[in-house]
Scaffold this motif. Structure first.
Motif, mmCIF file in Angstrom:
data_model
loop_
_atom_site.group_PDB
_atom_site.id
_atom_site.type_symbol
_atom_site.label_atom_id
_atom_site.label_comp_id
_atom_site.label_asym_id
_atom_site.label_seq_id
_atom_site.Cartn_x
_atom_site.Cartn_y
_atom_site.Cartn_z
ATOM 1 N N THR A 26 -32.318 2.238 -8.572
ATOM 2 C CA THR A 26 -31.859 1.087 -7.797
ATOM 3 C C THR A 26 -32.286 1.161 -6.331
ATOM 4 N N TYR A 27 -32.906 2.263 -5.946
ATOM 5 C CA TYR A 27 -33.427 2.423 -4.588
ATOM 6 C C TYR A 27 -34.493 1.359 -4.325
ATOM 7 N N VAL A 28 -34.415 0.713 -3.159
ATOM 8 C CA VAL A 28 -35.411 -0.268 -2.725
ATOM 9 C C VAL A 28 -36.174 0.360 -1.559
ATOM 10 N N ARG A 31 -35.878 -0.494 2.520
ATOM 11 C CA ARG A 31 -35.012 -1.666 2.683
ATOM 12 C C ARG A 31 -34.340 -1.691 4.051
ATOM 13 N N ASN A 32 -33.623 -0.640 4.400
ATOM 14 C CA ASN A 32 -32.907 -0.649 5.674
ATOM 15 C C ASN A 32 -33.846 -0.536 6.868
ATOM 16 N N VAL A 34 -36.747 -2.085 7.014
ATOM 17 C CA VAL A 34 -37.193 -3.472 7.204
ATOM 18 C C VAL A 34 -36.092 -4.290 7.879
ATOM 19 N N PHE A 35 -34.871 -4.200 7.375
ATOM 20 C CA PHE A 35 -33.762 -4.961 7.959
ATOM 21 C C PHE A 35 -33.552 -4.591 9.431
ATOM 22 N N TYR A 63 -29.124 7.055 -1.392
ATOM 23 C CA TYR A 63 -30.306 6.433 -0.799
ATOM 24 C C TYR A 63 -30.640 7.107 0.524
ATOM 25 N N ASP A 65 -32.044 6.022 3.174
ATOM 26 C CA ASP A 65 -31.851 5.207 4.372
ATOM 27 C C ASP A 65 -30.383 4.838 4.623
ATOM 28 N N TYR A 123 -25.251 -4.104 -9.400
ATOM 29 C CA TYR A 123 -26.700 -4.128 -9.552
ATOM 30 C C TYR A 123 -27.131 -5.034 -10.704
#
Length: 157
Positions: A26-28, A31-32, A34-35, A63, A65, A123
């Protein structure tokens, strides 16, 4: 093209339903990062110097991040990579939920009037926003409400 197809998200990903080892599927990636990067750019334009992020390093899925090291490193980056930071008008990354348990987060949210019926952490939520009740995120959320002594208003499938 086949490589891109394999990497694209699909509803067929085997989302873990029990705690496991390592970083889950489920890790993207980034992600953080980019945000926070988008928030940093906008903050500099607005003259804001405090950026907030809702990461948690206590009851989380592992995760990278969400760790304190990420928050600290991004703050350093923010102050090295911007005109404001270089000129001494420093940025501060605020992560107020980082060291709270899920129960503490639920309690703080309740005290602040969060309507948890409007939130979902799943999820694998369906098109109606109903949570699966089995994935890691659902499990951590349910445990948080239980430990906080607050009824879980999550709509489950």
């Amino acid at each position: 093209m086949a490589l891109a197809a394999r990497r694209s998200p699909t509803p067929d990903i085997a989302v873990p339903e029990t705690p496991g080892e390592g970083i889950p599927v489920t890790y993207v990636p980034a992600r953080n990062t980019v945000f926070q990067s988008l928030a940093l750019g906008w903050a500099e334009v607005l003259g804001a110097r405090h950026l907030f992020i809702g990461v948690n390093a206590v009851d989380y899925s592992g995760y990278p991040d969400c760790r304190p090291e990420f928050v600290e490193a991004f703050e350093r980056l923010a102050n090295l990579a911007t005109k404001a930071g270089v000129e001494g008008d420093s940025f501060k990354i605020e992560a107020p939920l980082q060291f709270l348990s899920k129960a503490q987060i639920v309690q703080v949210g309740s005290q602040l009037g969060v309507d948890y019926t409007l939130t979902v952490s799943c999820y694998q939520a369906n098109d109606e926003g109903q949570a699966c009740g089995r994935c890691d995120s659902c499990r951590l959320r349910a445990e948080g409400f239980k430990a906080a002594g607050i009824s879980d208003p999550t709509r489950y499938q």
